[in-house]
Design a protein around this motif. Structure first.
Motif, short mmCIF file in Angstrom:
data_model
loop_
_atom_site.label_atom_id
_atom_site.label_comp_id
_atom_site.label_asym_id
_atom_site.label_seq_id
_atom_site.Cartn_x
_atom_site.Cartn_y
_atom_site.Cartn_z
N TYR A 359 0.82 -1.20 0.00
CA TYR A 359 0.00 0.00 0.00
C TYR A 359 0.87 1.26 0.00
O TYR A 359 0.71 2.15 -0.85
CB TYR A 359 -0.92 0.00 1.22
N GLN A 360 1.80 1.34 0.94
CA GLN A 360 2.63 2.54 1.01
C GLN A 360 3.57 2.63 -0.19
O GLN A 360 3.86 3.72 -0.68
CB GLN A 360 3.41 2.55 2.32
N GLY A 361 4.03 1.48 -0.68
CA GLY A 361 4.89 1.50 -1.85
C GLY A 361 4.18 2.04 -3.08
O GLY A 361 4.74 2.86 -3.83
N LEU A 362 2.93 1.62 -3.30
CA LEU A 362 2.18 2.12 -4.44
C LEU A 362 1.85 3.60 -4.30
O LEU A 362 1.87 4.36 -5.28
CB LEU A 362 0.89 1.31 -4.63
N VAL A 363 1.53 4.03 -3.08
CA VAL A 363 1.25 5.44 -2.85
C VAL A 363 2.48 6.28 -3.18
O VAL A 363 2.39 7.31 -3.87
CB VAL A 363 0.80 5.68 -1.40
N MET A 364 3.64 5.86 -2.69
CA MET A 364 4.87 6.63 -2.95
C MET A 364 5.24 6.59 -4.43
O MET A 364 5.76 7.57 -4.96
CB MET A 364 6.01 6.08 -2.10
N ARG A 365 4.96 5.49 -5.09
CA ARG A 365 5.31 5.39 -6.51
C ARG A 365 4.45 6.33 -7.36
O ARG A 365 4.95 6.96 -8.29
CB ARG A 365 5.13 3.94 -6.99
N LEU A 366 3.17 6.39 -7.02
CA LEU A 366 2.30 7.30 -7.76
C LEU A 366 2.46 8.74 -7.27
O LEU A 366 2.05 9.67 -7.96
CB LEU A 366 0.83 6.87 -7.59
N ALA A 433 -2.14 0.59 -12.26
CA ALA A 433 -1.55 0.76 -10.93
C ALA A 433 -2.62 1.15 -9.91
O ALA A 433 -2.58 0.73 -8.75
CB ALA A 433 -0.45 1.81 -10.96
N THR A 434 -3.60 1.94 -10.36
CA THR A 434 -4.70 2.32 -9.47
C THR A 434 -5.54 1.11 -9.09
O THR A 434 -6.01 0.99 -7.95
CB THR A 434 -5.59 3.38 -10.15
N LEU A 435 -5.73 0.18 -10.02
CA LEU A 435 -6.43 -1.06 -9.71
C LEU A 435 -5.66 -1.86 -8.66
O LEU A 435 -6.24 -2.49 -7.77
CB LEU A 435 -6.62 -1.90 -10.97
N GLY A 436 -4.33 -1.82 -8.76
CA GLY A 436 -3.52 -2.48 -7.76
C GLY A 436 -3.69 -1.85 -6.40
O GLY A 436 -3.79 -2.56 -5.38
N ARG A 437 -3.77 -0.53 -6.37
CA ARG A 437 -3.98 0.15 -5.09
C ARG A 437 -5.37 -0.16 -4.53
O ARG A 437 -5.54 -0.32 -3.32
CB ARG A 437 -3.80 1.66 -5.25
N LEU A 490 13.57 0.65 -12.41
CA LEU A 490 12.43 1.41 -11.91
C LEU A 490 11.24 0.53 -11.57
O LEU A 490 10.52 0.79 -10.61
CB LEU A 490 12.02 2.46 -12.95
N GLU A 491 11.03 -0.53 -12.36
CA GLU A 491 9.86 -1.38 -12.17
C GLU A 491 10.12 -2.58 -11.25
O GLU A 491 9.20 -3.36 -10.98
CB GLU A 491 9.35 -1.88 -13.52
N LEU A 492 11.34 -2.73 -10.78
CA LEU A 492 11.66 -3.89 -9.95
C LEU A 492 10.82 -3.95 -8.66
O LEU A 492 10.38 -5.05 -8.27
CB LEU A 492 13.15 -3.89 -9.60
N PRO A 493 10.54 -2.82 -7.99
CA PRO A 493 9.68 -2.90 -6.81
C PRO A 493 8.31 -3.50 -7.10
O PRO A 493 7.76 -4.22 -6.27
CB PRO A 493 9.55 -1.43 -6.37
N LEU A 494 7.76 -3.22 -8.28
CA LEU A 494 6.45 -3.77 -8.63
C LEU A 494 6.51 -5.29 -8.75
O LEU A 494 5.53 -5.98 -8.41
CB LEU A 494 5.96 -3.15 -9.94
N ILE A 495 7.63 -5.81 -9.22
CA ILE A 495 7.77 -7.27 -9.31
C ILE A 495 7.75 -7.87 -7.91
O ILE A 495 7.08 -8.89 -7.66
CB ILE A 495 9.08 -7.65 -10.03
N ILE A 496 8.47 -7.25 -6.99
CA ILE A 496 8.49 -7.73 -5.60
C ILE A 496 7.10 -7.62 -4.99
O ILE A 496 6.62 -8.55 -4.32
CB ILE A 496 9.51 -6.94 -4.78
N PHE A 497 6.43 -6.49 -5.21
CA PHE A 497 5.07 -6.31 -4.69
C PHE A 497 4.14 -7.40 -5.22
O PHE A 497 3.29 -7.93 -4.50
CB PHE A 497 4.52 -4.94 -5.07
#
Length: 549
Positions: A359-366, A433-437, A490-497
């Protein structure tokens, strides 16, 4: 003799009394969200600041310069000679020549010589256009000190973590409402001290304490609400999350209307003192009283609930006592001693950690995309409203477990797709990404409810507090994980998420379904829970009939 849930059903499972208490305690969600997200506005980056050259203050007073004029005299020569420097973190290593004209204090330097002047790192001579607009300008959290702003939020999360352990334990031992009221008092007092902190060290100390007490208010009010309503009404815990979102949407309005960080801090802290009035209107949890062998007090509260709900308890409800199980002070070993409790605890801890991290990762990314900070923050809060509405529509129809799993898996798939979408279609990346959030927000809100329903009354507050402490750990790790991995790709965090979320979605399928089932009173009740709804329901009826006299 009837069980407590049967007594509650006759007194009213969600009558006028519970609705009043529910509405009052929901306000805690608003104030807690203020504390949770306030750093965005308390630590807003100053509009303009620069580093003073020694002697500039005296010359500025002598010449009658405005701040803008002093800035021009300081920054323009620096930029002229050193085009890579903005004047924020460096200054010319010279002293003002007060013997020359005020109109050109560096007139003796030509453009060439100014470019050859040595530069010096600025340490404590910053000047701000609005010196009290944020804690950044108040405590000079710029340049080499910028990391201290992140430290202030980490300290708050550390306070949440500490509060989850200490006040969660205290609420199970000394009572829900007592700890709730003391926590409200603590949040208010610490918030005032934070607003007038003479230095950053004092600010951090009481920011930490405000986090401790803030977690106490949030977790305890949640448990009180779920313990005074019937099993069919426990989705009120989801509605509390809506009030958290409302707080997120209200906060930018407060920050917009109040120009100073001290004013914002007071505005979000002082309302906590109003909650002290709940002493006269919110009772102790009767379920908790039963676990402490205080059946007479619990019965008195149940009669009061029935009276306010326009009901009448039968005369044979003259005594309500808990089973003969020995009451002991809760510990972590109690949460992992038996097989079902151990499975529930480990899965829930992972779910809390994953939800907070993603949750916090996606908020900070957007996060920072420019534009109007207040409007963007409001919209980001509004995006979370559909999550609670979707939960309310589905959770009592198909249960808790399936929406819990689907929301995590949806978040994981959305993160994975976002990572591989091309950059030339940013609207599509943002939409996915919003759907992910949305998915991870649903998971975040469901875990509150499921966590409460999977622990017995004797361990409920402690269990919820302990498991949710992993949420605070995830919040501390999230920025470091995001930015370190993004530096590689840049997109590596999304893979981990994505991996974390999908694994979580599969694990929660191992939890028992709790739809329509009475809250467990003892560890034995939890061990009888089954992932099969019908079997669990039958066992609970038999168990309730023998747990109370």
């Amino acid at each position: 003799m009837p069980s407590f849930d049967e007594v509650l059903k006759e007194a009213g499972e969600f009558g006028r009394f519970q609705k009043r208490v529910f509405f009052l305690l929901c306000q805690t969600g608003i104030t807690f969200s203020f504390l949770f997200a306030s750093v965005v506005f308390l630590g807003k980056t100053p509009d303009s600041f620069w580093c003073r050259i020694p002697g500039a203050a005296e010359l500025s007073q002598q010449c009658g310069w405005t701040l803008e004029e002093e800035q021009n005299f300081t920054i323009l020569p620096l930029r002229l000679g050193n085009r890579s420097s903005s004047g924020d973190c460096e200054r010319l290593d010279v002293a003002w020549d007060t013997s020359v004209s005020c109109a050109s204090p560096l007139a003796r330097y030509s453009n060439h010589s100014v470019g050859n002047l040595p530069l010096s790192t600025c340490h404590d001579n910053w000047v701000y256009k609005h010196p009290h607009s944020s804690i950044i300008s108040e405590y000079n959290l710029v340049c080499s000190n910028a990391w201290m702003l992140d430290l202030s939020q980490a300290i708050l999360n550390l306070g949440f973590l500490t509060g989850a352990f200490t006040l969660g334990y205290a609420a199970d031992r000394y009572g829900r409402i007592l700890i709730y009221l003391l926590s409200c008092l603590g949040v208010g007092i610490c918030g005032i001290i934070v607003a007038f902190a003479p230095n950053f060290t004092v600010f951090l100390i009481f920011r930490f304490l405000q986090g401790v007490f803030g977690k106490g208010t949030w977790m305890t009010c949640y448990v009180i609400v779920t313990e005074i309503v019937g099993s069919d009404q426990r989705i009120v815990g989801i509605v509390i999350q809506i009030f958290f979102t409302l707080g997120i949407m209200i906060l930018p309005g407060i920050a917009y209307l109040i120009p100073t960080w001290q004013g914002i801090q007071l505005a979000i802290s002082l309302p906590n003192f109003l909650f002290l009035l709940y002493y006269w209107v919110v009772p102790e949890s009767p379920r908790w009283l039963l676990t402490r062998k205080k059946g007479e007090k619990a019965l008195k509260i149940m009669h009061n609930i029935a009276k306010h709900n326009g009901k009448y308890l039968s005369p044979h409800y003259s005594e309500i006592t808990i089973s003969n199980d020995e009451i002991s002070n809760p510990s972590f070993l109690d949460l992992v001693r038996t097989p079902q409790m151990r499975r529930n605890t480990l899965i829930l801890m992972y779910a809390w950690f994953t939800s907070a991290l993603i949750y916090q990762g996606l908020v900070m990314r957007l996060g920072i995309v420019g534009g109007n900070l207040y409007l963007d923050f409001f919209i980001s809060g509004a995006v979370e409203l559909p999550a609670a509405l979707l939960i309310l529509v589905t959770i009592d129809r198909i249960g808790r477990r399936l929406p819990f799993a689907i929301s995590n898996i949806m978040a994981g798939i959305a993160c994975l797709i976002t990572a591989f979408l091309p950059e030339d279609i940013p609207w599509l990346k943002t939409t996915v990404a919003t759907l992910g959030r949305l998915g991870i927000t649903m998971a975040f809100e469901i875990v509150y409810l499921v966590n409460t329903e999977l622990y017995p009354t004797t361990l409920r507050n402690f269990g919820v507090s302990l498991c949710s402490s992993l949420c605070d750990l995830g919040g501390i790790i999230a920025p470091f994980l995001l930015f370190r991995l993004a530096a590689i790709w840049l997109e590596l965090p999304l893979i981990i998420f994505s991996i974390l979320a999908v694994v979580c979605g599969l694990l929660v399928l191992l939890l028992p379904e709790t739809k329509g089932i009475s809250l467990p009173e003892t560890v034995e009740d939890v061990e009888h829970l089954s992932s099969h709804f019908g079997k669990c329901g039958k066992k609970r009826k038999h168990q309730d009939a023998n747990s109370y006299i």
